[in-house]
Design a protein around this motif. Structure first.
Motif, short mmCIF file in Angstrom:
data_model
loop_
_atom_site.label_atom_id
_atom_site.label_comp_id
_atom_site.label_asym_id
_atom_site.label_seq_id
_atom_site.Cartn_x
_atom_site.Cartn_y
_atom_site.Cartn_z
N LYS A 88 1.18 -1.12 -0.09
CA LYS A 88 -0.25 0.35 0.14
C LYS A 88 1.03 1.40 0.26
O LYS A 88 0.61 2.39 -0.91
CB LYS A 88 -1.27 -0.24 1.29
CG LYS A 88 -1.70 1.38 1.26
CD LYS A 88 -2.40 0.85 2.83
CE LYS A 88 -3.61 0.39 2.62
NZ LYS A 88 -4.58 0.30 4.36
N GLU A 89 2.00 1.27 1.05
CA GLU A 89 2.39 2.33 0.59
C GLU A 89 3.18 2.70 -0.35
O GLU A 89 4.13 2.38 -1.06
CB GLU A 89 4.08 2.27 1.67
CG GLU A 89 3.60 2.20 3.26
CD GLU A 89 2.63 0.77 3.67
OE1 GLU A 89 2.14 0.92 4.75
OE2 GLU A 89 2.69 -0.15 2.95
N LYS A 90 3.10 3.87 -0.65
CA LYS A 90 2.99 4.33 -2.09
C LYS A 90 4.84 5.27 -2.62
O LYS A 90 5.71 5.31 -2.88
CB LYS A 90 2.67 5.91 -2.23
CG LYS A 90 0.70 5.99 -2.93
CD LYS A 90 0.52 4.58 -3.55
CE LYS A 90 -0.94 4.53 -3.98
NZ LYS A 90 -1.40 3.47 -4.70
N GLU A 130 -5.74 -6.70 4.39
CA GLU A 130 -4.26 -6.70 4.37
C GLU A 130 -3.89 -6.84 5.19
O GLU A 130 -4.38 -7.47 6.47
CB GLU A 130 -4.73 -4.95 4.57
CG GLU A 130 -5.54 -3.85 3.59
CD GLU A 130 -5.26 -2.23 3.77
OE1 GLU A 130 -4.79 -2.20 4.96
OE2 GLU A 130 -5.73 -1.83 2.89
N THR A 187 2.39 -2.98 4.64
CA THR A 187 0.54 -3.47 4.55
C THR A 187 0.84 -4.24 3.27
O THR A 187 0.54 -2.87 2.16
CB THR A 187 0.03 -2.10 4.73
OG1 THR A 187 0.32 -0.77 5.71
CG2 THR A 187 -1.53 -2.55 4.80
N CYS A 188 0.84 -5.31 2.82
CA CYS A 188 0.53 -5.89 1.63
C CYS A 188 -1.45 -5.78 1.60
O CYS A 188 -1.48 -5.90 2.54
CB CYS A 188 0.82 -7.69 2.01
SG CYS A 188 2.66 -7.36 2.64
N VAL A 189 -1.62 -5.20 0.78
CA VAL A 189 -2.88 -5.79 -0.30
C VAL A 189 -3.35 -6.75 -0.81
O VAL A 189 -5.03 -6.52 -1.27
CB VAL A 189 -3.58 -4.01 -0.69
CG1 VAL A 189 -3.09 -2.75 0.27
CG2 VAL A 189 -2.77 -3.62 -1.88
#
Length: 401
Positions: free
Chosen positions: A200-202, A259, A334-336
């Motif tokens: 998730k983290e851009k 998540e 964070t794995c989405v």
């Protein structure tokens, strides 16, 4: 003598056909591709990590799903037996990190060529570019197969080794599951496994192309802590590399529902106190220069940019130092989700092992029908375990028909 059909020309199918042929059966191997071993050819980037030299008991610990089912086949045809099988053709092997076994020349094609020689020696007839469409079943026993061209080929025994759904361009696209369902087999839900994770983290996309060796990744699966060591590689979508592929095997099912956090320790062998000293080693130099001996420079620069810390060590306050240390030792991502099954190394799910006799690989639902390889709901971590499973299940099915 029995007439035996083997459907699918991957490692499991080729080994099954060889062993069935050695037992003086009339064997025909049918594959939808123009060549045998299409997926095997690209395994390990073409290097072919054929097995792992761990003791079988340790080997079984690396099987993520249904390891008890594999006892018979892995003890019947061990990793040592597999290496010896190829050594008889003067193929030399090398053992690399974590006891992974590769051909000495790093060429998977040599493995395929030896298997083809053995197929010829075992008098196996090979049919290319013919797609399996259906089974012929009478009185709860298989009597042959139907091909896509509506051609019927009768047989006394049939071995199914058509693979799972990973790498569909190599021919394993999953149509066989539906055929088997029709005749009463249970197919456990399919998931991608040994697959990259989407984060998730851009800011992670700024790390694209950076790899770091021997990191520790931890997470929770069914309230159980999972910890793994290995190499990580950052990509535009998230993370990949051996340690990520392995941990994906434990997280893939949960990620379909919610998540999942993973924690990354980029320097597990260095304690926080030691890291603190390294950060402040040269007080007037840039922090990333102080850390370049233990972490890639471009990684540390991006990490400090993400933390909005642009100071020399002698300007750092304790809170800022703590943030740097925590980000290196306990970075939460964070794995989405996972990448698609098209990008997975193996398929998680498949034929329920309760419906297969583990001593022979014969179906408990349909007589004279056997299974081998990735179509069965078994999977291992990276490191040669899945190829060994393919060869061992193929061997056992082949000697059992």
């Amino acid at each position: 003598m029995s007439k035996v059909l083997v459907i699918g020309g991957g490692p499991a199918g080729m080994m099954a056909a060889i062993m069935a042929g050695r037992n003086n059966n009339d064997v025909m191997l049918i594959d939808k591709n123009k060549e045998l071993g299409k997926k095997l050819k690209i395994t390990g980037g073409g290097r072919c990590n054929i097995t792992n030299m761990r003791d079988i008991e340790d080997f079984l610990e690396k099987i993520v799903v249904n390891h008890k089912f594999l006892y018979s086949c892995l003890y019947t045809f061990t990793n040592l037996d597999l290496v010896e099988f190829f050594k008889k053709h003067n193929l030399n092997f090398k053992i690399e990190e974590d006891l992974k076994v590769y051909p000495e020349n790093d060429k998977s094609q040599e493995i395929i060529d030896i298997l083809k020689k053995e197929l010829k020696k075992s008098n196996v007839k090979i049919i290319y570019e013919k797609e399996f469409k259906d089974l012929l079943v009478e009185d709860n026993a298989v009597k042959g197969v139907v091909l896509e061209s509506e051609e019927i080929i009768k047989a006394d025994k049939v071995i199914i080794s058509t693979g799972g759904m990973s790498y569909p361009k190599t021919g394993s696209s999953g149509e066989t599951y539906e055929i088997l369902k029709k005749y009463g087999h249970t197919i456990n839900k399919i998931y991608p496994s040994l697959v990259p994770l989407i984060i998730k983290e851009k800011w992670i996309k700024n790390l694209q192309g950076i790899s770091i060796r021997n990191v520790k990744v931890s997470s929770y699966s069914k309230n159980k802590k999972i910890e793994m060591l290995g190499d990580i590689l950052f990509a535009h979508f998230g993370v990949t590399g051996p340690v990520i592929l392995n941990i994906s095997s434990f997280l893939n099912k949960t990620l379909k529902e919610k998540e999942v956090d993973i924690i990354v320790d980029f320097i597990p062998d260095i304690k926080k106190e030691e890291l603190s000293k390294l950060i402040r080693k040269n007080p007037n130099k840039a922090i990333y220069n102080n850390l370049k001996e233990i972490l890639p420079l471009n990684f540390t620069k991006e990490l400090l940019n993400y933390l909005s810390i642009n100071k020399k060590p002698n300007e750092l306050n304790k809170q800022e130092e703590k943030r740097i240390i925590e980000s290196i030792k306990n970075l939460k991502l964070t794995c989405v989700g996972t990448k698609s099954i098209n990008e997975a190394i193996v398929t998680s799910g498949g034929i329920n092992v309760k419906e297969i006799n583990s001593s022979t690989m014969e179906s408990k639902v349909i007589n004279n029908l056997y299974f081998a390889g990735e179509i069965i709901d078994v999977e291992g971590l990276t490191g040669g375990y899945n190829l060994q499973i393919a060869f061992s299940t193929g061997y056992l099915a082949g000697i059992s028909v």
